[in-house]
Design a protein around this motif. Structure first.
Motif, PDB file in Angstrom:
ATOM      1  N   ASP A 180       9.540  13.432   5.559  1.00  0.00           N
ATOM      2  CA  ASP A 180       8.245  13.592   5.461  1.00  0.00           C
ATOM      3  C   ASP A 180       7.861  13.179   4.256  1.00  0.00           C
ATOM      4  OD1 ASP A 180       8.216  14.955   8.003  1.00  0.00           O
ATOM      5  OD2 ASP A 180       8.102  17.137   7.012  1.00  0.00           O
ATOM      6  N   CYS A 181       6.834  11.951   4.575  1.00  0.00           N
ATOM      7  CA  CYS A 181       6.004  11.299   3.180  1.00  0.00           C
ATOM      8  C   CYS A 181       4.906  11.420   3.417  1.00  0.00           C
ATOM      9  CB  CYS A 181       6.520   9.794   3.304  1.00  0.00           C
ATOM     10  SG  CYS A 181       8.199   9.295   3.396  1.00  0.00           S
ATOM     11  N   ASP A 182       4.246  11.532   2.230  1.00  0.00           N
ATOM     12  CA  ASP A 182       2.672  11.925   2.048  1.00  0.00           C
ATOM     13  C   ASP A 182       2.053  10.925   1.360  1.00  0.00           C
ATOM     14  OD1 ASP A 182       2.942  14.757   2.930  1.00  0.00           O
ATOM     15  OD2 ASP A 182       3.634  15.161   0.971  1.00  0.00           O
ATOM     16  N   VAL A 183       0.916  10.653   1.856  1.00  0.00           N
ATOM     17  CA  VAL A 183       0.008   9.664   1.287  1.00  0.00           C
ATOM     18  C   VAL A 183      -0.524  10.211  -0.100  1.00  0.00           C
ATOM     19  CG1 VAL A 183      -2.153   8.357   1.556  1.00  0.00           C
ATOM     20  CG2 VAL A 183      -0.774   8.610   3.478  1.00  0.00           C
ATOM     21  N   VAL A 184      -0.136   9.503  -1.293  1.00  0.00           N
ATOM     22  CA  VAL A 184      -0.840   9.937  -2.514  1.00  0.00           C
ATOM     23  C   VAL A 184      -1.847   9.184  -3.170  1.00  0.00           C
ATOM     24  CG1 VAL A 184       1.442  11.231  -3.026  1.00  0.00           C
ATOM     25  CG2 VAL A 184       1.146   8.654  -3.478  1.00  0.00           C
ATOM     26  N   THR A 185      -2.020   7.885  -2.731  1.00  0.00           N
ATOM     27  CA  THR A 185      -2.972   7.129  -3.097  1.00  0.00           C
ATOM     28  C   THR A 185      -3.621   6.636  -1.894  1.00  0.00           C
ATOM     29  OG1 THR A 185      -1.942   6.559  -5.004  1.00  0.00           O
ATOM     30  CG2 THR A 185      -3.703   5.007  -4.306  1.00  0.00           C
ATOM     31  N   LEU A 208      -3.850   0.093   3.671  1.00  0.00           N
ATOM     32  CA  LEU A 208      -2.544   0.041   4.473  1.00  0.00           C
ATOM     33  C   LEU A 208      -2.360   1.271   5.065  1.00  0.00           C
ATOM     34  CD1 LEU A 208      -0.174  -1.954   4.836  1.00  0.00           C
ATOM     35  CD2 LEU A 208       0.831  -0.907   2.783  1.00  0.00           C
ATOM     36  N   THR A 209      -2.768   2.571   4.324  1.00  0.00           N
ATOM     37  CA  THR A 209      -2.378   3.851   5.068  1.00  0.00           C
ATOM     38  C   THR A 209      -3.506   4.503   5.668  1.00  0.00           C
ATOM     39  OG1 THR A 209      -2.929   4.988   2.833  1.00  0.00           O
ATOM     40  CG2 THR A 209      -0.435   4.311   3.364  1.00  0.00           C
ATOM     41  N   ARG A 210      -4.577   3.754   6.032  1.00  0.00           N
ATOM     42  CA  ARG A 210      -5.908   4.263   6.390  1.00  0.00           C
ATOM     43  C   ARG A 210      -5.198   4.912   7.903  1.00  0.00           C
ATOM     44  NH1 ARG A 210      -9.067  -0.169   6.782  1.00  0.00           N
ATOM     45  NH2 ARG A 210      -9.862   0.324   4.833  1.00  0.00           N
ATOM     46  N   ALA A 211      -5.892   5.911   8.103  1.00  0.00           N
ATOM     47  CA  ALA A 211      -5.578   6.555   9.578  1.00  0.00           C
ATOM     48  C   ALA A 211      -4.063   6.924   9.837  1.00  0.00           C
ATOM     49  CB  ALA A 211      -6.402   5.966  10.478  1.00  0.00           C
ATOM     50  N   ALA A 212      -3.400   7.328   8.674  1.00  0.00           N
ATOM     51  CA  ALA A 212      -1.979   7.577   8.818  1.00  0.00           C
ATOM     52  C   ALA A 212      -1.915   9.326   8.964  1.00  0.00           C
ATOM     53  CB  ALA A 212      -1.387   7.372   7.387  1.00  0.00           C
ATOM     54  N   PRO A 213      -0.854   9.363  10.090  1.00  0.00           N
ATOM     55  CA  PRO A 213      -0.807  10.775  10.145  1.00  0.00           C
ATOM     56  C   PRO A 213      -0.040  11.711   8.953  1.00  0.00           C
ATOM     57  CG  PRO A 213       1.166   9.525  11.139  1.00  0.00           C
ATOM     58  CD  PRO A 213      -0.053   8.648  10.483  1.00  0.00           C
ATOM     59  N   GLN A 245       1.640   0.563  -7.635  1.00  0.00           N
ATOM     60  CA  GLN A 245       0.760   1.592  -7.127  1.00  0.00           C
ATOM     61  C   GLN A 245       1.650   2.192  -6.103  1.00  0.00           C
ATOM     62  OE1 GLN A 245      -3.142   0.672  -5.231  1.00  0.00           O
ATOM     63  NE2 GLN A 245      -3.825   2.250  -6.328  1.00  0.00           N
ATOM     64  N   VAL A 246       1.994   3.394  -6.393  1.00  0.00           N
ATOM     65  CA  VAL A 246       2.724   4.265  -5.209  1.00  0.00           C
ATOM     66  C   VAL A 246       1.625   4.588  -4.209  1.00  0.00           C
ATOM     67  CG1 VAL A 246       4.111   6.093  -4.814  1.00  0.00           C
ATOM     68  CG2 VAL A 246       4.430   4.793  -6.879  1.00  0.00           C
ATOM     69  N   LEU A 247       2.010   4.370  -2.909  1.00  0.00           N
ATOM     70  CA  LEU A 247       1.166   4.953  -2.026  1.00  0.00           C
ATOM     71  C   LEU A 247       1.596   6.135  -1.117  1.00  0.00           C
ATOM     72  CD1 LEU A 247       0.083   1.613  -0.141  1.00  0.00           C
ATOM     73  CD2 LEU A 247      -0.978   2.624  -2.177  1.00  0.00           C
ATOM     74  N   ALA A 275       8.992  14.394  -1.006  1.00  0.00           N
ATOM     75  CA  ALA A 275       9.589  15.402  -1.787  1.00  0.00           C
ATOM     76  C   ALA A 275      11.111  15.178  -1.875  1.00  0.00           C
ATOM     77  CB  ALA A 275       9.219  16.620  -1.547  1.00  0.00           C
ATOM     78  N   GLU A 276      11.744  14.951  -0.790  1.00  0.00           N
ATOM     79  CA  GLU A 276      12.992  14.946  -0.741  1.00  0.00           C
ATOM     80  C   GLU A 276      13.605  13.421  -1.071  1.00  0.00           C
ATOM     81  OE1 GLU A 276      15.279  17.332   2.379  1.00  0.00           O
ATOM     82  OE2 GLU A 276      13.393  16.886   3.211  1.00  0.00           O
ATOM     83  N   ALA A 277      13.070  12.409  -0.731  1.00  0.00           N
ATOM     84  CA  ALA A 277      13.580  10.943  -0.760  1.00  0.00           C
ATOM     85  C   ALA A 277      12.986  10.255  -1.952  1.00  0.00           C
ATOM     86  CB  ALA A 277      13.531  10.225   0.740  1.00  0.00           C
ATOM     87  N   GLY A 278      11.835  10.753  -2.255  1.00  0.00           N
ATOM     88  CA  GLY A 278      11.112   9.952  -3.458  1.00  0.00           C
ATOM     89  C   GLY A 278      10.344   9.095  -2.985  1.00  0.00           C
ATOM     90  N   VAL A 279       9.983   7.877  -3.949  1.00  0.00           N
ATOM     91  CA  VAL A 279       9.043   6.932  -3.413  1.00  0.00           C
ATOM     92  C   VAL A 279       9.191   6.309  -2.075  1.00  0.00           C
ATOM     93  CG1 VAL A 279       8.155   4.468  -4.112  1.00  0.00           C
ATOM     94  CG2 VAL A 279       8.439   6.542  -5.825  1.00  0.00           C
ATOM     95  N   ASP A 280       8.266   5.986  -1.281  1.00  0.00           N
ATOM     96  CA  ASP A 280       8.367   5.417   0.084  1.00  0.00           C
ATOM     97  C   ASP A 280       7.600   4.030   0.137  1.00  0.00           C
ATOM     98  OD1 ASP A 280       8.827   5.162   2.833  1.00  0.00           O
ATOM     99  OD2 ASP A 280       6.690   6.035   3.294  1.00  0.00           O
ATOM    100  N   VAL A 281       6.403   4.089  -0.035  1.00  0.00           N
ATOM    101  CA  VAL A 281       5.899   2.690   0.107  1.00  0.00           C
ATOM    102  C   VAL A 281       4.977   2.531  -1.372  1.00  0.00           C
ATOM    103  CG1 VAL A 281       4.151   1.222   1.042  1.00  0.00           C
ATOM    104  CG2 VAL A 281       5.342   2.993   2.532  1.00  0.00           C
ATOM    105  N   PHE A 282       5.086   1.314  -1.733  1.00  0.00           N
ATOM    106  CA  PHE A 282       4.590   0.839  -3.178  1.00  0.00           C
ATOM    107  C   PHE A 282       3.906  -0.552  -2.923  1.00  0.00           C
ATOM    108  CE2 PHE A 282       8.993   0.689  -4.016  1.00  0.00           C
ATOM    109  CZ  PHE A 282       8.940  -0.720  -4.715  1.00  0.00           C
TER     110      PHE A 282
END
Length: 332
Positions: A168-173, A177-182, A206-208, A212-219
């Motif tokens: 599970d990855c959360d949008v942080v910025t 690119l992440t518009r309308a992301a679930p 910039q981290v997008l 919590a478990e896997a760390g950075v996903d998209v940047f």
């Protein structure tokens, strides 16, 4: 070679566009995208299909002129080498055409350090070319690690165990690119190393999204081209992690690796995990390649959400590319 992707086209694999195709039709609604596919031989064809299907689903009415490439210095089996030589474009064609976007995958590591890989020079030349000659480039998994090492000297760090599963990855910025992301984005990760968020932020990335478990996903980072980096594999289909897990079990049974592979996180259903735990106990006591014939039937969790994150990310990426292409056509 080139494949022209229309919304209703059946995706099979890279092929030449028919000579009689009307290339002038709707030229303003067309994007040219390259895939530099460096994935291991067993995943080579699956990867090209996954990206083509993703682009087809994300493109809407816009047509995609899609080129497949592979770094010539990536070691291949005779069969995979034949496929690349006969179905892919030559890497030198990148400099002869105008590409709106580029997607670059990682390769299976061979050397202990990235800059010792046999394809390192080819890959760094590609990074430099893409920085000046594309509107945006996506760097996936190991390719992302290689790009930040080359661009800013950021070293990846070895993980204590393989990061493998659906996270599970959360949008942080906030970003187009992440518009309308679930919420959350469920993304496949499969890697032995990671880039630390603190190193990225210090260097100006910039981290997008993060897990919590896997760390950075998209940047991301903006050069003349907008570079998008995936530590995960949003393009993976539902069975990609299963194929990798079974491959690693086979390697363990054949004594090609020392440790039995961990179960992918949040991937198999509870009953399957129990059966696989029993199989692991048997495999560690009766280690033999023939034991793979006794692997139990596998069922995935119902909530893995394969492809949902990719659908959003790639739709938004194509919109970004399309805005630049449309502006270029309007200025003519």
């Amino acid at each position: 070679m080139t494949v022209l992707i229309d919304r209703d086209q059946v995706i099979v694999g890279p092929a030449l566009v028919p000579a009689e195709h009307d290339l002038a039709r709707d030229a303003g609604a067309e994007l040219t995208i390259g895939l530099v596919n460096n994935m291991p031989d067993l995943a080579l064809k699956a990867t090209e299909r996954q990206f083509m299907k993703l682009l087809q689903a994300a493109a809407g009415s816009r047509r995609i002129r899609f080129h497949c490439f592979s770094l010539p210095s990536v070691k291949r089996s005779p069969e995979a080498k034949w496929h690349v030589e006969n179905e892919y474009s030559d890497l030198s064609d990148l400099g002869r055409k105008k590409f709106d976007g580029l997607i670059v995958t990682g390769a299976e590591p061979i050397a202990p350090e990235l800059d010792q890989e046999p394809y390192w020079r080819d890959l760094t030349n590609l990074i430099d070319w893409a920085r000046a000659n594309t509107r945006s480039t996506i760097w996936s998994c190991l390719a992302a690690h290689a790009a930040v090492l080359h661009l800013d000297g950021i070293e990846r760090r070895r993980l204590p165990g393989k990061c493998h599963g659906i996270f599970d990855c959360d949008v942080v910025t906030s970003d187009p690119l992440t518009r309308a992301a679930p919420a959350p984005l469920k993304v496949s990760h499969s890697r032995l190393n990671e880039i630390a968020e603190s190193d990225l932020v210090q260097a100006g990335y910039q981290v997008l999204t993060r897990s919590a478990e896997a760390g950075v996903d998209v940047f991301v980072r903006q050069y003349a081209s907008r570079f998008v980096f995936f530590q995960g594999h949003p393009e993976y289909d539902a069975l990609s992690l299963q194929r990798e897990y079974l491959r690693d079990i086979g390697r363990y049974l054949a004594r090609e690796r020392d440790n039995y592979p961990r179960l992918p996180v949040s991937y198999f259903d509870a009953a399957t995990e129990e059966k696989l735990a029993r199989f692991e106990k048997k495999a560690t006591h009766q280690r033999h390649p023939a034991l793979s014939n006794e692997l139990p039937g596998l069922n995935l969790r119902a909530d893995i959400g394969a492809g949902n994150a990719a659908a959003v990310l790639f739709r938004n990426w194509l919109r970004y590319l399309g805005a630049g292409a449309d502006a270029s056509v309007a200025a003519r």
